[in-house]
Design a protein around this motif. Structure first.
Motif: not given
Length: 259
Positions: A216-232
């Motif tokens: 859900d946190i990542r969904r919100q970030l994508v909704g803000e327009g962010y492109r998630i290039w990496g996740n560690v």
């Protein structure tokens, strides 16, 4: 004299027959047949167990098997953990260098916090490297001390991302009300400067799994327009679910499992 010679030859023949039978029996044993060397057997089992854990083939485990305490201790402290971590981070650097950023301020990278950015190894040493069940009150007391050291390779990666122009988000399952300030201070003391946002679990996510919460946190970030290039992260639950990003990178951690 002839009779004694004949008896001797018969004895020798019987010995050869018995040796042949024994050799055949041993060769027909399966490769996993116990050797009687309990140290070797335990070491082999624990190596297999750790591989299964890291590949997510064993799930929802509560503790490290008691007989694997020394194996996990050796892995975490004798150099192999560091070598594994270094190899992963070097490969992330290679991936970063292949990315062509548009520099519009929306290129994001996500890190977990515990045993990704900062280490709880000293705490888990007192818990026999995960052989004891998770104790939330004891861990809270440890985390409030703000004494978790940075994991050097990850700090190196973090700084590389900041310098390259990524917006770095730290997403942790730590409770916002009880551990928020201590976590901010701990990260600051260990050199984690310049991240875009530290996101901690609040009451609206109480009782939810890490996969649900972090998705859900990542969904919100994508909704803000962010492109998630990496996740560690050091847990599979950091890297599963929705909006996981273009690439995910699992860091080793055989000490505990977070669903």
């Amino acid at each position: 004299m002839m009779i004694m010679s004949t008896v001797q030859r018969m004895r020798e023949a019987m010995v050869f027959v018995l040796l042949a039978m024994f050799s055949k029996a041993v060769s027909s044993m399966p490769y996993w047949w116990p050797s009687g060397d309990t140290t070797t057997e335990t070491s082999g089992y624990c190596l297999s167990w750790r591989l299964a854990v890291e590949s997510n083939n064993i799930r929802a485990w509560r503790t490290v098997p008691t007989q694997c305490s020394r194996h996990v201790e050796a892995y975490m402290t004798a150099g192999q953990y560091q070598r594994d971590l270094n190899l992963i981070v070097d490969n992330i650097f290679t991936y970063i260098d292949s990315i062509h950023l548009p520099y519009d301020g929306f290129d994001a990278w996500i890190f977990d916090v515990d045993d990704t950015c900062i280490s709880n190894l000293f705490y888990y040493r007192g818990k026999r490297y995960g052989c004891e069940p998770f104790d939330p009150l004891a861990f809270k007391a440890w985390a409030l001390n703000g004494a978790c050291p940075a994991i050097p390779d990850v700090l190196r990666l973090f700084n590389k991302l900041i310098q390259t122009g990524f917006k770095v988000f730290l997403v942790t399952g730590r409770n916002e009300d009880t551990l928020g300030q201590a976590t901010v201070q701990n990260l600051d003391d260990q050199g984690f400067f310049g991240y875009e946002r530290l996101i901690l679990r609040n009451d609206s996510y109480k009782g939810q799994s890490a996969i649900t919460y972090k998705s859900d946190i990542r969904r919100q970030l994508v909704g803000e327009g962010y492109r998630i290039w990496g996740n560690v992260g050091d847990q599979w639950s950091d890297l599963q679910g929705d909006y996981v990003g273009n690439r995910t990178f699992k860091l080793p951690n055989p000490m505990y499992f977070v669903p």
